[in-house]
Scaffold this motif. Structure first.
Motif, mmCIF file in Angstrom:
data_model
loop_
_atom_site.group_PDB
_atom_site.id
_atom_site.type_symbol
_atom_site.label_atom_id
_atom_site.label_comp_id
_atom_site.label_asym_id
_atom_site.label_seq_id
_atom_site.Cartn_x
_atom_site.Cartn_y
_atom_site.Cartn_z
ATOM 1 N N GLY A 152 16.211 32.212 63.199
ATOM 2 C CA GLY A 152 15.372 33.473 63.610
ATOM 3 C C GLY A 152 15.149 34.379 62.435
ATOM 4 O O GLY A 152 16.151 34.564 61.591
ATOM 5 N N ILE A 153 14.191 35.132 62.482
ATOM 6 C CA ILE A 153 13.548 36.292 61.516
ATOM 7 C C ILE A 153 13.548 37.412 62.248
ATOM 8 O O ILE A 153 12.913 37.341 63.378
ATOM 9 N N ARG A 154 13.807 38.734 61.686
ATOM 10 C CA ARG A 154 13.725 39.642 62.249
ATOM 11 C C ARG A 154 12.425 40.345 62.297
ATOM 12 O O ARG A 154 11.787 40.245 61.231
ATOM 13 N N GLN A 155 11.652 40.556 63.510
ATOM 14 C CA GLN A 155 10.471 41.104 63.636
ATOM 15 C C GLN A 155 10.370 42.309 64.552
ATOM 16 O O GLN A 155 11.222 42.702 65.183
ATOM 17 N N ARG A 174 25.679 32.117 70.316
ATOM 18 C CA ARG A 174 24.810 31.202 71.316
ATOM 19 C C ARG A 174 23.461 31.861 71.607
ATOM 20 O O ARG A 174 23.636 32.967 71.439
ATOM 21 N N ILE A 175 22.518 31.343 72.026
ATOM 22 C CA ILE A 175 21.365 31.741 72.446
ATOM 23 C C ILE A 175 21.664 31.991 73.981
ATOM 24 O O ILE A 175 21.608 30.821 74.758
ATOM 25 N N ALA A 240 23.260 25.839 72.347
ATOM 26 C CA ALA A 240 22.292 26.216 71.308
ATOM 27 C C ALA A 240 22.915 27.446 70.550
ATOM 28 O O ALA A 240 22.952 28.450 71.200
ATOM 29 N N GLY A 241 22.749 27.357 69.197
ATOM 30 C CA GLY A 241 23.417 28.559 68.249
ATOM 31 C C GLY A 241 21.944 29.048 67.957
ATOM 32 O O GLY A 241 20.998 28.484 67.679
ATOM 33 N N TYR A 242 22.371 30.268 66.979
ATOM 34 C CA TYR A 242 21.129 30.724 66.082
ATOM 35 C C TYR A 242 21.640 31.407 64.922
ATOM 36 O O TYR A 242 22.876 31.368 64.861
ATOM 37 N N TYR A 243 20.748 31.408 63.983
ATOM 38 C CA TYR A 243 20.953 31.541 62.642
ATOM 39 C C TYR A 243 20.076 32.963 62.267
ATOM 40 O O TYR A 243 18.936 32.625 62.207
ATOM 41 N N ASP A 244 20.517 34.020 61.936
ATOM 42 C CA ASP A 244 19.951 35.014 61.487
ATOM 43 C C ASP A 244 19.517 34.958 59.995
ATOM 44 O O ASP A 244 20.366 34.711 59.204
ATOM 45 N N MET A 245 18.158 34.937 59.572
ATOM 46 C CA MET A 245 17.400 34.775 58.467
ATOM 47 C C MET A 245 18.266 36.130 57.587
ATOM 48 O O MET A 245 18.217 35.772 56.200
ATOM 49 N N LYS A 246 18.460 37.021 57.995
ATOM 50 C CA LYS A 246 19.224 38.192 57.288
ATOM 51 C C LYS A 246 20.392 37.814 56.535
ATOM 52 O O LYS A 246 20.686 38.355 55.502
ATOM 53 N N GLN A 247 21.053 36.667 56.930
ATOM 54 C CA GLN A 247 22.321 36.037 56.251
ATOM 55 C C GLN A 247 21.852 35.153 54.869
ATOM 56 O O GLN A 247 22.672 34.976 54.017
ATOM 57 N N ASN A 248 20.679 34.875 54.912
ATOM 58 C CA ASN A 248 20.430 34.003 53.803
ATOM 59 C C ASN A 248 19.993 34.383 52.490
ATOM 60 O O ASN A 248 19.019 35.366 52.426
ATOM 61 N N GLU A 249 20.697 33.876 51.578
ATOM 62 C CA GLU A 249 20.742 34.660 50.399
ATOM 63 C C GLU A 249 20.155 33.142 49.427
ATOM 64 O O GLU A 249 20.643 32.596 48.794
ATOM 65 N N VAL A 250 18.928 33.750 48.996
ATOM 66 C CA VAL A 250 18.053 32.771 48.319
ATOM 67 C C VAL A 250 18.341 32.978 46.796
ATOM 68 O O VAL A 250 18.143 34.291 46.189
ATOM 69 N N PRO A 251 18.601 32.057 45.966
ATOM 70 C CA PRO A 251 19.052 32.293 44.425
ATOM 71 C C PRO A 251 17.736 32.950 43.989
ATOM 72 O O PRO A 251 16.570 32.575 44.056
ATOM 73 N N GLY A 252 17.769 34.025 43.064
ATOM 74 C CA GLY A 252 16.752 34.755 42.307
ATOM 75 C C GLY A 252 15.926 35.614 43.031
ATOM 76 O O GLY A 252 14.718 36.220 42.729
ATOM 77 N N SER A 253 16.326 35.705 44.453
ATOM 78 C CA SER A 253 15.299 36.678 45.307
ATOM 79 C C SER A 253 15.698 38.066 44.941
ATOM 80 O O SER A 253 16.832 38.439 44.408
ATOM 81 N N SER A 254 14.759 38.998 45.360
ATOM 82 C CA SER A 254 15.001 40.331 45.054
ATOM 83 C C SER A 254 14.901 41.089 46.400
ATOM 84 O O SER A 254 14.549 40.583 47.412
ATOM 85 N N PRO A 255 15.477 42.335 46.520
ATOM 86 C CA PRO A 255 15.323 43.132 47.896
ATOM 87 C C PRO A 255 14.059 43.157 48.477
ATOM 88 O O PRO A 255 13.876 43.305 49.470
ATOM 89 N N ARG A 256 13.102 43.342 47.586
ATOM 90 C CA ARG A 256 11.687 43.383 47.958
ATOM 91 C C ARG A 256 11.107 42.181 48.714
ATOM 92 O O ARG A 256 10.429 42.151 49.657
ATOM 93 N N ASP A 257 11.539 40.913 48.118
ATOM 94 C CA ASP A 257 11.092 39.816 48.905
ATOM 95 C C ASP A 257 12.019 38.956 49.600
ATOM 96 O O ASP A 257 11.741 37.710 50.035
ATOM 97 N N ARG A 258 13.294 39.560 49.733
ATOM 98 C CA ARG A 258 14.366 38.936 50.409
ATOM 99 C C ARG A 258 14.019 38.820 51.928
ATOM 100 O O ARG A 258 13.490 39.571 52.529
ATOM 101 N N SER A 259 13.992 37.753 52.644
ATOM 102 C CA SER A 259 13.687 37.507 54.113
ATOM 103 C C SER A 259 12.602 37.457 54.379
ATOM 104 O O SER A 259 12.037 37.512 55.483
ATOM 105 N N TYR A 260 11.569 37.409 53.206
ATOM 106 C CA TYR A 260 10.026 37.000 53.385
ATOM 107 C C TYR A 260 9.777 35.725 54.204
ATOM 108 O O TYR A 260 10.121 34.885 53.921
ATOM 109 N N TRP A 261 8.749 36.157 55.267
ATOM 110 C CA TRP A 261 8.315 34.811 56.065
ATOM 111 C C TRP A 261 6.899 34.989 56.614
ATOM 112 O O TRP A 261 6.928 36.280 57.237
#
Length: 413
Positions: A152-155, A174-175, A240-261
Motif C-alpha cells: 500500500g502507498i499513502r494517498q 492484518r487487513i 491478508a497482511g499489508y506492507y506500507d510503502m513508507k517502510q521501503n528504502e530504495v538504494p539511491g533514493s532521495s527524500p524528494r523521490d522516496r515512495s514515488y508511485w
C-alpha cells in the motif's frame, strides 16, 4: 539454517488501456513508451530484477506484439543460471476463451507455477511508474506469517475514491477490510488525512495462491480480479497482511523521490508523470544508478543540437532528449523527446511528450501535446495551439487541454 525461499515473479500485462487511447490503438498499455527511451513494462521488470528475482513471467493478451518483442529483445537473462524474463500470451488452457480478469490470467497460467514449484509468488501490475525494493516486502511477508501481503502507498484522503483502500489493523499487521474505491474511507491512525491505497503489488505463499485462484475460478459470481476478489478472499479468512510503502528504502533514493508511485492509466496522469521527470530536482529521478531502470540498449548516436540553415541557435531548457535526435535551431522547453526525433529550424516544442521517430518541420509549433511515433509535422504546422482546430482534425484533446496525436499521422500546415 533454513534453505532460502524460492520466489517466482508474475507480471500482469494484459491490460487494454482504453483510457490511454490513441496511444494504445496499436499496442498494449504496458508497451507504451515512457520517459524517452523506456516502456512502461520496464519499471515493473526492473524492480523485480533489482530485487533479486531471476524467474519472471509476463502474462500478455491485448495487442501484445510490440510488448512481446520488447521483452524478448531487451530482457535476456543468463540461461546458464536458469534465469529468465519471458512473455506468456493467453494460452486458452481452460477452453476457447481469453482471460476474464487478472485472477483468471493466473488460473489459466497455472502450469508456470507448477513447473517452477516456488514457495512464494510475487504478483504485480505492469503499468505504474515507481521504484520498489521487493526484498524488504518479502522479508515482511515471511515474518508476518500471512498467506497474502498487499503493498500500500499513502494517498490523500480526498483521493480515496480513486483506489482500492486498505483498512489496516496496525496492532496485528492484518487487513480488516479491502475497500474498492470507497467514498467514505477513514484516515490512517497515524495520519488522519491519508489512506493506504493498494499499489496492485501482492506477495503470496504459492500454495495459498493456487487454492485461492482455483476456488475463484469455480465461482459464477466472481469478477476474477486480484484486487476485487482474491484479496477479499484472504481478508475474510484473516490471512491478508499489508506492507506500507513508507517502510521501503530504495538504494539511491532521495527524500524528494522516496515512495514515488504514479498510476499512468489516463492521458492526464501519463502527461503529469513526464512532468515529474524534468525538473532540476525531479520528483522521480531516472538517474538513480543504484536502482537503475533498465531498457533496450538503443544502438544510436548521441543527441545533437545545431544551428539551422540560417544560423538560428536553438536551446533546450528543463527537458530530456533521447539518443539519435537532432534539433536544429529548435526551442525546446519542459519536454521529453524520444529517440530519432528530427526538429527543423525555428520550430518550438514546449510542455510536450514526443515519442520516437517524430519529424517536426521548420517553423512548426508543438505545445502541451503528446505525439506518438512516426508523427510528421509539415513546415509551419501547429498542434496543441488551437483546441478547436485539433478537435476538427480528429485529434484527442483532454479536458485539461492536452492534445494527443496517434501513430504515423501527418499534420498539415
Amino acid at each position: 539454517m533454513s534453505a532460502p525461499k524460492k520466489v517466482f515473479g508474475i507480471i500482469l500485462a494484459g491490460g487494454e488501456g482504453k483510457r490511454l487511447m490513441p496511444l494504445t490503438a496499436d499496442r498494449a498499455k504496458p508497451a507504451v513508451p515512457f520517459g524517452g527511451q523506456y516502456r512502461l513494462i520496464d519499471f515493473a521488470i526492473s524492480n523485480l530484477i533489482n530485487s533479486g528475482l531471476r524467474q519472471v513471467v509476463v502474462l500478455t493478451q491485448y495487442k501484445s506484439h510490440s510488448l512481446d518483442r520488447h521483452i524478448s529483445q531487451t530482457w535476456r537473462m543468463s540461461a546458464l543460471l536458469d534465469s529468465y524474463v519471458t512473455s506468456v500470451p493467453a494460452q486458452q488452457r481452460l477452453g476457447k476463451r481469453w482471460f476474464s480478469g487478472s485472477a483468471d490470467a493466473i488460473l489459466q497460467s497455472m502450469n508456470l507455477i507448477n513447473d517452477e514449484k516456488p514457495d512464494i509468488v510475487v504478483v504485480i501490475g505492469a503499468d505504474h511508474v515507481y521504484r520498489m525494493d521487493f526484498r524488504q516486502m518479502l522479508e515482511a511477508h515471511i515474518e508476518s506469517g500471512a498467506k497474502a501481503t498487499v503493498a500500500g502507498i499513502r494517498q490523500p484522503l480526498a483521493l480515496a475514491s480513486q483506489f482500492g483502500v486498505i483498512d489496516a489493523d496496525s496492532s496485528t499487521g492484518r487487513i480488516k477490510q479491502f475497500l474498492e474505491k470507497p467514498t467514505d474511507a477513514a484516515g490512517l491512525e497515524d495520519s488522519p488525512h491519508e489512506v493506504l491505497a493498494s499499489m496492485g503489488n501482492y506477495i503470496f505463499d504459492a500454495d495459498a495462491l493456487i487454492a485461492a485462484v482455483e476456488a475463484d475460478g469455480e465461482s459464477p459470481t466472481s469478477g476474477h480480479d486480484m484486487g476485487g476478489d482474491i484479496v477479499p478472499y484472504f481478508v475474510d479468512r484473516g490471512e491478508a497482511g499489508y506492507y506500507d510503502m513508507k517502510q521501503n528504502e530504495v538504494p539511491g533514493s532521495s527524500p524528494r523521490d522516496r515512495s514515488y508511485w504514479r498510476d499512468v492509466g489516463t492521458i492526464d496522469s501519463f502527461y503529469d508523470a513526464h512532468r515529474d521527470l524534468i525538473s532540476t530536482l525531479p520528483i522521480f529521478n531516472l538517474y538513480n544508478m543504484e536502482w537503475p531502470i533498465h531498457s533496450q540498449a538503443v544502438n544510436s548516436p548521441p543527441a545533437k543540437f545545431v544551428r539551422d540553415s540560417v544560423g538560428r541557435i536553438g536551446n533546450a531548457i528543463d527537458s530530456i532528449v533521447s539518443l539519435g535526435s537532432v534539433l536544429s535551431g529548435t526551442h525546446l522547453e519542459r519536454s521529453v523527446v524520444g529517440p530519432w526525433t528530427l526538429a527543423g529550424g525555428g520550430s518550438t516544442i514546449t510542455d510536450s511528450v514526443v515519442f520516437d521517430h517524430v519529424h517536426v518541420g521548420a517553423g512548426s509549433r508543438v505545445h502541451r501535446a503528446i505525439l506518438d511515433k512516426n508523427v510528421v509535422l509539415a513546415d509551419g504546422a501547429t498542434v496543441g495551439v488551437d483546441r478547436e482546430r485539433d478537435l476538427a482534425r480528429g485529434f484527442t484533446v483532454t479536458e485539461s487541454g492536452i492534445t494527443v496525436v496517434g501513430k504515423g499521422v501527418f499534420i498539415e500546415r
